[in-house]
Design a protein around this motif. Structure first.
Motif, PDB file in Angstrom:
ATOM      1  N   ALA A  93       1.881 -18.046  -0.795  1.00 51.30           N
ATOM      2  CA  ALA A  93       3.098 -17.574  -0.318  1.00 51.30           C
ATOM      3  C   ALA A  93       3.396 -16.218  -0.121  1.00 51.30           C
ATOM      4  O   ALA A  93       3.951 -14.935   0.205  1.00 51.30           O
ATOM      5  CB  ALA A  93       3.513 -17.100  -1.845  1.00 51.30           C
ATOM      6  N   PHE A  94       1.975 -15.778   0.572  1.00 51.07           N
ATOM      7  CA  PHE A  94       1.422 -13.916   1.345  1.00 51.07           C
ATOM      8  C   PHE A  94       2.924 -14.295   2.196  1.00 51.07           C
ATOM      9  O   PHE A  94       3.116 -14.684   3.175  1.00 51.07           O
ATOM     10  CB  PHE A  94       0.086 -14.324   2.628  1.00 51.07           C
ATOM     11  N   PRO A  95       3.729 -12.802   1.941  1.00 48.52           N
ATOM     12  CA  PRO A  95       4.801 -13.081   2.824  1.00 48.52           C
ATOM     13  C   PRO A  95       4.880 -11.938   4.236  1.00 48.52           C
ATOM     14  O   PRO A  95       6.164 -12.116   4.745  1.00 48.52           O
ATOM     15  CB  PRO A  95       6.120 -11.820   1.382  1.00 48.52           C
ATOM     16  N   PHE A  96       3.904 -11.685   4.331  1.00 48.17           N
ATOM     17  CA  PHE A  96       3.647 -11.010   5.886  1.00 48.17           C
ATOM     18  C   PHE A  96       2.965 -11.828   6.439  1.00 48.17           C
ATOM     19  O   PHE A  96       2.106 -12.360   6.977  1.00 48.17           O
ATOM     20  CB  PHE A  96       2.834  -9.608   5.703  1.00 48.17           C
ATOM     21  N   ASP A  97       3.124 -12.205   7.910  1.00 49.05           N
ATOM     22  CA  ASP A  97       2.751 -12.388   9.394  1.00 49.05           C
ATOM     23  C   ASP A  97       1.477 -11.816   9.803  1.00 49.05           C
ATOM     24  O   ASP A  97       0.950 -10.253   9.340  1.00 49.05           O
ATOM     25  CB  ASP A  97       3.581 -11.952  10.622  1.00 49.05           C
ATOM     26  N   ARG A  98       0.067 -12.900   9.969  1.00 48.82           N
ATOM     27  CA  ARG A  98      -1.110 -12.435  10.175  1.00 48.82           C
ATOM     28  C   ARG A  98      -1.292 -12.041  11.503  1.00 48.82           C
ATOM     29  O   ARG A  98      -0.323 -12.295  12.347  1.00 48.82           O
ATOM     30  CB  ARG A  98      -2.035 -13.618  10.077  1.00 48.82           C
ATOM     31  N   ALA A  99      -1.795 -10.538  11.818  1.00 52.72           N
ATOM     32  CA  ALA A  99      -2.442 -10.669  12.585  1.00 52.72           C
ATOM     33  C   ALA A  99      -3.289  -9.883  12.972  1.00 52.72           C
ATOM     34  O   ALA A  99      -4.079  -9.343  12.142  1.00 52.72           O
ATOM     35  CB  ALA A  99      -0.653  -8.775  13.401  1.00 52.72           C
ATOM     36  N   LEU A 119       3.672  -0.152  -8.580  1.00 52.49           N
ATOM     37  CA  LEU A 119       4.320  -0.319  -7.277  1.00 52.49           C
ATOM     38  C   LEU A 119       5.389   0.825  -7.182  1.00 52.49           C
ATOM     39  O   LEU A 119       5.803   1.414  -6.960  1.00 52.49           O
ATOM     40  CB  LEU A 119       5.426  -1.585  -7.012  1.00 52.49           C
ATOM     41  N   ALA A 120       5.442   1.725  -8.471  1.00 52.39           N
ATOM     42  CA  ALA A 120       6.243   2.115  -9.257  1.00 52.39           C
ATOM     43  C   ALA A 120       5.936   3.563  -8.240  1.00 52.39           C
ATOM     44  O   ALA A 120       4.965   4.220  -7.989  1.00 52.39           O
ATOM     45  CB  ALA A 120       5.661   2.622 -10.325  1.00 52.39           C
ATOM     46  N   ASP A 121       6.860   4.523  -7.493  1.00 48.83           N
ATOM     47  CA  ASP A 121       6.754   5.240  -6.837  1.00 48.83           C
ATOM     48  C   ASP A 121       6.136   5.983  -5.346  1.00 48.83           C
ATOM     49  O   ASP A 121       5.463   6.883  -5.245  1.00 48.83           O
ATOM     50  CB  ASP A 121       6.395   6.557  -7.580  1.00 48.83           C
ATOM     51  N   ASP A 125       4.938   3.972   4.510  1.00 46.99           N
ATOM     52  CA  ASP A 125       4.911   3.553   5.868  1.00 46.99           C
ATOM     53  C   ASP A 125       5.268   2.551   6.740  1.00 46.99           C
ATOM     54  O   ASP A 125       3.829   1.825   6.336  1.00 46.99           O
ATOM     55  CB  ASP A 125       4.811   4.669   6.822  1.00 46.99           C
ATOM     56  N   PRO A 126       6.651   1.696   6.072  1.00 45.46           N
ATOM     57  CA  PRO A 126       6.272  -0.017   6.820  1.00 45.46           C
ATOM     58  C   PRO A 126       5.653   0.279   8.089  1.00 45.46           C
ATOM     59  O   PRO A 126       5.366  -0.874   8.925  1.00 45.46           O
ATOM     60  CB  PRO A 126       7.479  -0.338   6.434  1.00 45.46           C
ATOM     61  N   ALA A 127       5.441   0.882   8.766  1.00 44.58           N
ATOM     62  CA  ALA A 127       5.161   0.992  10.098  1.00 44.58           C
ATOM     63  C   ALA A 127       3.490   1.009   9.927  1.00 44.58           C
ATOM     64  O   ALA A 127       2.546   0.650  11.286  1.00 44.58           O
ATOM     65  CB  ALA A 127       5.928   1.860  11.198  1.00 44.58           C
ATOM     66  N   VAL A 128       3.329   1.259   8.851  1.00 51.36           N
ATOM     67  CA  VAL A 128       1.664   1.409   8.746  1.00 51.36           C
ATOM     68  C   VAL A 128       1.648  -0.193   7.881  1.00 51.36           C
ATOM     69  O   VAL A 128       0.291  -0.571   8.109  1.00 51.36           O
ATOM     70  CB  VAL A 128       1.390   2.663   8.632  1.00 51.36           C
ATOM     71  N   GLU A 129       1.585  -0.055   6.511  1.00 50.40           N
ATOM     72  CA  GLU A 129       1.414  -0.262   5.530  1.00 50.40           C
ATOM     73  C   GLU A 129       2.695  -2.016   5.160  1.00 50.40           C
ATOM     74  O   GLU A 129       3.606  -0.992   5.029  1.00 50.40           O
ATOM     75  CB  GLU A 129       0.662  -0.307   3.956  1.00 50.40           C
ATOM     76  N   ARG A 130       2.238  -2.918   4.591  1.00 52.49           N
ATOM     77  CA  ARG A 130       3.595  -3.812   3.734  1.00 52.49           C
ATOM     78  C   ARG A 130       2.965  -3.865   2.610  1.00 52.49           C
ATOM     79  O   ARG A 130       2.226  -4.275   2.371  1.00 52.49           O
ATOM     80  CB  ARG A 130       3.880  -4.549   4.876  1.00 52.49           C
ATOM     81  N   ALA A 132       4.626  -6.141  -1.288  1.00 53.02           N
ATOM     82  CA  ALA A 132       5.571  -6.630  -1.911  1.00 53.02           C
ATOM     83  C   ALA A 132       4.813  -7.045  -3.353  1.00 53.02           C
ATOM     84  O   ALA A 132       3.398  -7.307  -3.461  1.00 53.02           O
ATOM     85  CB  ALA A 132       6.024  -7.507  -0.779  1.00 53.02           C
ATOM     86  N   ARG A 133       6.210  -7.477  -4.100  1.00 54.94           N
ATOM     87  CA  ARG A 133       5.302  -7.849  -5.506  1.00 54.94           C
ATOM     88  C   ARG A 133       5.446  -9.197  -5.664  1.00 54.94           C
ATOM     89  O   ARG A 133       6.362 -10.289  -5.036  1.00 54.94           O
ATOM     90  CB  ARG A 133       6.666  -7.429  -6.464  1.00 54.94           C
ATOM     91  N   GLY A 134       4.754 -10.278  -6.283  1.00 53.61           N
ATOM     92  CA  GLY A 134       4.492 -12.076  -6.472  1.00 53.61           C
ATOM     93  C   GLY A 134       4.437 -11.912  -7.791  1.00 53.61           C
ATOM     94  O   GLY A 134       4.053 -11.058  -8.770  1.00 53.61           O
ATOM     95  N   HIS A 135       4.108 -13.678  -7.807  1.00 55.12           N
ATOM     96  CA  HIS A 135       4.050 -14.121  -9.250  1.00 55.12           C
ATOM     97  C   HIS A 135       2.786 -13.345  -9.250  1.00 55.12           C
ATOM     98  O   HIS A 135       1.460 -13.425  -9.029  1.00 55.12           O
ATOM     99  CB  HIS A 135       4.092 -15.109  -9.458  1.00 55.12           C
ATOM    100  N   GLY A 136       2.235 -11.940 -10.650  1.00 51.06           N
ATOM    101  CA  GLY A 136       0.968 -12.063 -11.013  1.00 51.06           C
ATOM    102  C   GLY A 136       0.187 -11.242  -9.923  1.00 51.06           C
ATOM    103  O   GLY A 136      -0.798 -11.052 -10.267  1.00 51.06           O
ATOM    104  N   VAL A 137       0.530 -10.711  -9.048  1.00 49.66           N
ATOM    105  CA  VAL A 137      -0.164  -9.978  -7.795  1.00 49.66           C
ATOM    106  C   VAL A 137       0.970  -9.346  -7.011  1.00 49.66           C
ATOM    107  O   VAL A 137       2.168  -9.225  -6.998  1.00 49.66           O
ATOM    108  CB  VAL A 137      -0.916 -10.756  -6.803  1.00 49.66           C
ATOM    109  N   VAL A 138      -0.201  -8.111  -5.869  1.00 48.33           N
ATOM    110  CA  VAL A 138       0.564  -7.738  -5.734  1.00 48.33           C
ATOM    111  C   VAL A 138       0.243  -7.556  -3.626  1.00 48.33           C
ATOM    112  O   VAL A 138      -0.860  -7.996  -3.902  1.00 48.33           O
ATOM    113  CB  VAL A 138       0.600  -6.495  -5.695  1.00 48.33           C
ATOM    114  N   TYR A 139       1.070  -8.053  -2.904  1.00 43.94           N
ATOM    115  CA  TYR A 139       0.627  -8.903  -1.654  1.00 43.94           C
ATOM    116  C   TYR A 139       0.546  -7.898  -0.793  1.00 43.94           C
ATOM    117  O   TYR A 139       1.618  -6.361  -0.924  1.00 43.94           O
ATOM    118  CB  TYR A 139       1.279  -9.590  -1.251  1.00 43.94           C
TER     119      TYR A 139
END
Length: 177
Positions: A93-99, A119-121, A125-130, A132-139
């Motif tokens: 379920a990792f939501p980001f493309d591998r690079a 994740l609060a507050d 910068d999306p150009a640097v890091e991404r 996302a919340r997942g089930h019981g994890v943060v990606y």
């Protein structure tokens, strides 16, 4: 569950083989076996243990393992316990493309409220890091060489998350499958 009526688990130890807490893989495996856990396999030297247990009670198992780690190795042990069957789905379920120029991580939490707080507050910068919340994890995905100095990295490293979160690279997680 495996065919023998046991549950397959992955224990992710927090803070092992860093900050002066050194635990050899053989000693870690021996401890898990002494607890009556079976099919014990350690992966890398960063506190990853795959094993089977007769119980499917994660809370009871977590308490038992953490206490045994404290007693045996003398440190303030905290783990995140993940059913092995759930791990492949989390990685898939990792939501980001591998690079090639990025590191991909999964931050596991033993407490959903802590992950929400993590994740609060946070406004990376999306150009640097991404993130996302997942089930019981943060990606989380960040450029190679920056996994300790990004906005999210600094937040995740805060002492208040020490007992409830641990981070693993997706390459390590694939080795646990």
């Amino acid at each position: 569950m495996t065919d023998t009526g046991t549950t397959r688990w992955v224990a992710l130890l927090r803070g092992v083989n860093v900050n002066g807490i050194t635990i050899r893989s053989a000693e870690l495996a021996e401890l898990f076996q002494q607890l009556g856990l079976t099919e014990v396999r350690t992966v890398l030297a960063s506190g990853n243990v795959v094993f089977s247990a007769a119980t499917a009670d994660a809370a009871e198992l977590t308490t038992t393992i953490e206490q045994a780690l404290r007693d045996r190795f003398g440190y303030d042990a905290w783990i995140v316990l993940v059913p092995h069957d759930d791990l492949a789905a989390l990685v898939d379920a990792f939501p980001f493309d591998r690079a090639e120029d990025r590191h991909d991580y999964v931050v596991f939490g033993s407490d959903d409220a802590a992950l929400d707080d993590l994740l609060a507050d946070v406004d990376p910068d999306p150009a640097v890091e991404r993130i996302a919340r997942g089930h019981g994890v943060v990606y989380w995905s960040c450029p190679k060489g920056s996994s300790t100095d990004t906005v999210f990295a600094k937040r995740a490293g805060a002492a208040r998350f020490k007992r409830t979160t641990t981070t693993r690279n997706t390459n390590t997680l694939r080795k646990l499958l």
